[in-house]
Design an enzyme around this catalytic site. Structure first.
Site, PDB file in Angstrom:
ATOM      1  N   GLU A 289       0.868  -1.063  -0.054  1.00  0.00           N
ATOM      2  CA  GLU A 289      -0.078  -0.086   0.025  1.00  0.00           C
ATOM      3  C   GLU A 289       0.952   1.130  -0.068  1.00  0.00           C
ATOM      4  O   GLU A 289       0.303   2.234   0.208  1.00  0.00           O
ATOM      5  CB  GLU A 289      -1.184   0.099   1.398  1.00  0.00           C
ATOM      6  CG  GLU A 289      -2.023  -1.069   1.397  1.00  0.00           C
ATOM      7  CD  GLU A 289      -2.929  -1.123   2.629  1.00  0.00           C
ATOM      8  OE1 GLU A 289      -2.566  -0.394   3.428  1.00  0.00           O
ATOM      9  OE2 GLU A 289      -3.731  -1.903   2.507  1.00  0.00           O
TER      10      GLU A 289
ATOM     11  N   LYS B 211     -15.729  -1.691   2.252  1.00  0.00           N
ATOM     12  CA  LYS B 211     -14.760  -2.089   1.151  1.00  0.00           C
ATOM     13  C   LYS B 211     -15.897  -2.646   0.193  1.00  0.00           C
ATOM     14  O   LYS B 211     -16.463  -3.470   0.427  1.00  0.00           O
ATOM     15  CB  LYS B 211     -13.927  -3.044   1.402  1.00  0.00           C
ATOM     16  CG  LYS B 211     -12.769  -2.505   2.292  1.00  0.00           C
ATOM     17  CD  LYS B 211     -11.956  -3.711   2.598  1.00  0.00           C
ATOM     18  CE  LYS B 211     -10.613  -3.267   3.359  1.00  0.00           C
ATOM     19  NZ  LYS B 211      -9.935  -4.427   3.884  1.00  0.00           N
TER      20      LYS B 211
ATOM     21  N   ARG C 128      -8.104  -1.238  -1.352  1.00  0.00           N
ATOM     22  CA  ARG C 128      -7.527  -2.611  -1.193  1.00  0.00           C
ATOM     23  C   ARG C 128      -5.895  -2.565  -1.214  1.00  0.00           C
ATOM     24  O   ARG C 128      -5.461  -1.673  -1.900  1.00  0.00           O
ATOM     25  CB  ARG C 128      -8.083  -3.572  -1.831  1.00  0.00           C
ATOM     26  CG  ARG C 128      -9.597  -3.985  -1.975  1.00  0.00           C
ATOM     27  CD  ARG C 128     -10.154  -4.171  -0.587  1.00  0.00           C
ATOM     28  NE  ARG C 128      -9.739  -5.396   0.268  1.00  0.00           N
ATOM     29  CZ  ARG C 128     -10.178  -6.474   0.687  1.00  0.00           C
ATOM     30  NH1 ARG C 128     -11.551  -6.562   0.229  1.00  0.00           N
ATOM     31  NH2 ARG C 128      -9.637  -7.412   1.309  1.00  0.00           N
TER      32      ARG C 128
END
Ligand code: PGA
Ligand code: ZN
Length: 435
Positions: free
Chosen positions: A220, A352, A381
């Site tokens: 990420e 999400k 995600r």
């Protein structure tokens, strides 16, 4: 209604298109295989409404919850495309403004609990692309199409600045994410700048401790140093303090333990194997409370595994002024949230869309969370795409925060979109936090 299936019906096909001659409504759907930021296969949909195309590509998680929708049919992405092509004519001609109807239709076609027939990636990409196409056809931004009357408030950016777990390699912390949230920022621009400054400061402090640091990052975009949890806590805490002082702005500290990844079901302990520590559920509870107090954490995500409702509830009772957040616990699923609401498990939830599969179901979940006093945090995600839809979804669901990293193209696409939305609204007030 006349529908025409286009594309070859062999296993090597990579896209399929269904068209209708009927005007308005969902006019055509085209699906193709594409790739996410980790290089994993994903699904992209082009949906046409009144001649306007909406496009969405599904993201994918690595530390996925057991109760999430699955991305594809067990046969893989090509099999998913093949199977879906038999059913997709049923969607042509549907009212593109009705997210719930589309959601029900996708579930009916699929017939499983977790989209294991037509794939959650298919459901995600079609439902989000349809909403985008509808907004384009109306000439309005997506957030306005989803929440026509407002009020519109800016979510605080919550960004991963350092991490480990399933998002980074050996030697990194056991805890998946160390996060910054500029709770004192007055605008999204100020908030983004603050998070970027923290991200840089974290790197500087890692290099001071480890001259051989390669600059490696997790999935990420948070730094992935060779470091145990304790050191990471001290380093991030000190970085936040440095930047807070320099900017004269409060910046909150958050963590995502993704504790289902640490939990050993058989031994019934949380195993922090990089740190060489095991914790029983009670020890885990004490540990979290100690961390929350020591580092003044404002956000704690998945501190326990995905079945540990009781522990979530106990922690929520014991810690005030902290968001206790269910991600793998709730998986954007209304019935799992309901179970949590009954016993006060957590006070906030991650949202999400691809966990539940469709945009309609995610919006329904968000409504139920808000009605029950749970704060929402719309999230990316770990494997994501350059799509910016979640910026709009965060505003439309009146999320308090948006968790989507700090740097990297697939992270900044969402954050930069928030700047555009801010401009579109002529300056948007920040959400009201309870921490
Ligand atoms: P994932 O991680 O996308 O790999 O599931 C993100 C999270 O756990 O919040
Ligand atoms: Zn999480």
């Amino acid at each position: 209604m006349r529908s025409v299936l286009r594309g070859n019906a062999n296993m090597s096909q990579s896209s399929t298109e269904i068209r209708s001659s009927k005007g308005g409504l969902i006019e055509s759907i085209r699906l193709r295989v594409c790739y996410d930021s980790r290089g994993d296969e994903s699904m992209e949909a082009d949906v046409k409404v009144d001649g306007f195309i909406g496009r969405a590509c599904a993201p994918r998680g690595a530390s996925t919850g057991r109760y999430e929708a699955v991305s594809f049919n067990p046969g893989g992405v090509e099999a998913t495309l093949m199977i879906f092509s038999d059913y997709s004519p049923r969607l042509i001609g549907l009212d593109a403004s009705d997210n719930q109807l589309l959601s029900r239709s996708l579930r009916e076609i699929d017939g499983t609990k977790n989209f294991s027939r037509i794939g959650g990636a298919t459901a995600y990409s079609i439902s989000v692309a349809t909403a985008e196409a509808f907004a384009r056809a109306k000439g309005i931004p997506l957030y306005k199409a989803l929440l026509p009357r407002g009020p519109y408030l800016m979510p605080y950016p919550l960004g991963n600045v350092l991490g480990g777990g399933k998002h980074a390699g050996h030697g990194t912390p056991d805890i998946q994410e160390f996060l910054a949230c500029p709770v004192g920022s007055k605008s999204i621009r100020e908030g983004l700048k603050a998070n970027i400054t923290v991200h840089r400061e974290v790197r500087r402090q890692i290099e001071r401790r480890d001259p051989y640091f390669t600059g490696g990052k997790g999935d990420e975009g948070g730094w992935a140093p060779h470091m145990k949890d304790e050191e990471a806590f001290d380093l991030v805490s000190s970085s936040l303090e440095t930047v807070s002082d320099a900017l004269g702005m409060d910046i909150g500290f958050g963590i995502d333990l993704a504790a289902s990844s640490l939990w050993d079901e058989e031994k019934r302990v949380y195993i922090y194997d990089r740190g060489g520590v095991k914790r029983s559920p009670n020890e885990q509870l004490d540990y979290i409370i100690e961390l929350a107090k020591k580092y003044r954490l404002i956000f704690i995500e998945d501190p326990f595994h995905e079945e540990a409702y009781e522990e979530f509830s106990e922690l929520t009772r014991r810690l005030k002024n902290t968001y206790i957040v269910g991600d793998d616990l709730f998986v954007t699923n209304k019935s799992r949230l309901k179970k949590g609401v009954k016993i006060g498990a957590g006070n906030a939830s991650i949202l999400k869309v691809n966990q539940v599969g469709t945009l309609g179901d995610a919006l329904d979940f968000a409504k139920s969370a808000r009605e029950n006093g749970y704060a929402l945090i719309t999230s990316h995600r770990s494997g994501d795409t350059t799509d910016a839809h979640i910026a709009h979804i965060a505003i439309a669901t009146q999320s308090k925060m948006i968790k989507c990293g700090v740097v990297g193209g697939e992270r900044l696409s969402k954050l930069n979109e928030l700047l555009r939305i801010d401009e579109d609204l002529g300056g948007c007030n920040m959400a009201r936090l309870e921490v």
